[in-house]
Design an enzyme around this catalytic site. Sequence first.
Site, PDB file in Angstrom:
ATOM      1  N   GLU A  13      -1.049 -70.822 -28.001  1.00 27.39           N
ATOM      2  CA  GLU A  13      -1.519 -69.487 -28.205  1.00 27.39           C
ATOM      3  C   GLU A  13      -3.202 -69.777 -28.022  1.00 27.39           C
ATOM      4  O   GLU A  13      -3.959 -68.710 -27.272  1.00 27.39           O
ATOM      5  CB  GLU A  13      -1.231 -68.836 -29.435  1.00 27.39           C
ATOM      6  CG  GLU A  13      -0.131 -68.012 -29.766  1.00 27.39           C
ATOM      7  CD  GLU A  13       0.003 -67.083 -28.571  1.00 27.39           C
ATOM      8  OE1 GLU A  13      -0.991 -66.110 -28.268  1.00 27.39           O
ATOM      9  OE2 GLU A  13       0.984 -67.219 -27.652  1.00 27.39           O
ATOM     10  N   GLU A  62      -1.563 -63.413 -20.782  1.00 31.30           N
ATOM     11  CA  GLU A  62      -0.097 -63.817 -20.444  1.00 31.30           C
ATOM     12  C   GLU A  62      -0.325 -64.571 -19.138  1.00 31.30           C
ATOM     13  O   GLU A  62       0.317 -65.661 -18.849  1.00 31.30           O
ATOM     14  CB  GLU A  62       0.372 -62.229 -19.791  1.00 31.30           C
ATOM     15  CG  GLU A  62       0.697 -61.454 -21.300  1.00 31.30           C
ATOM     16  CD  GLU A  62       1.385 -62.172 -22.248  1.00 31.30           C
ATOM     17  OE1 GLU A  62       2.473 -62.942 -22.181  1.00 31.30           O
ATOM     18  OE2 GLU A  62       1.092 -62.200 -23.558  1.00 31.30           O
TER      19      GLU A  62
HETATM   20 ZN   LIG Z   1       0.408 -65.572 -26.220  1.00 31.74          ZN
END
Ligand SMILES: [Zn+2]
Length: 276
Positions: free
Chosen positions: A195, A138
């Site tokens: 990501e 995060e």
């Molecule tokens: Zn992520």
Amino acid sequence: MSNKARFLTPALLAVLVGACAVSPTGRRQLALVSEDSAIVASEEAYAMQIGELRKEGKILPESSRVARRVDEITERLVAQAVEMRPATSDWKWSVEVIDEPEVVNAWCMAGGRMAVYTGLIQKLDPTDDELAQVMAHEISHALANHTAERMSVAIATNAGVALAGVLSEDSQRTMSTAALAAALAIQMPNSRTAESEADEIGIELAAKAGYNPNAAVSLWEKMERVGGGGPPQFLSTHPSPANRKEKLAELAPQMMAYYEQARRNAPTRSIARADR
Ligand SMILES: [Zn+2]
């Protein structure tokens, strides 16, 4: 196409072409929204969200065992985040545990405001190493300026719609930037590129804070196994890039030296609370 739209086209194109930033992994990012404005919008969104949850009694007290555990892990990670990007030393780093046992999620907004839900801790039952991987992932989204990038993409998409000459009354409706920042951080999926980037930065950050890089692989295995009321929210906001686990398993051995060194002495950085 209206005269107005035709008049705007070259100017908008110039903005779109000129507004690029570079992420920590060297990837070019669309930057129509500056990081500073993403931070301001996020701060506003965060105060609203957490204020609301606090009124509902859904923020765990900082003296609770779970909040203390989350604090301890986060403080080690934030020390490394600031090491990695010194400009973030004046961010308002903070973390809250939101008492929502059904929500398997966690987030970090632009500017360092973080939260993790009790559902993630209860349903995943992560080790400290695995919980650190969640938080490091995060934090990496924030370090890599993904909020501003996603706000930029949202705005550019709307601009694209306008340029195509299909601007209707409805699409003119604008979202406040704070609402946009909140929606992007909490509900909307990241791109698979973002990501991969957060995986890559996150595993390094966690290793440097003294957390076992192999936990990045076992974390995602656990995440996939969590059943019950459908897939965890975390997986919809963090869509899996191709071969995520394989890539993390490949990166893990390269992170071992950082991990071994940090295990002996991992510094912490004290973090604030939203209401302090
Ligand atoms: Zn992520």
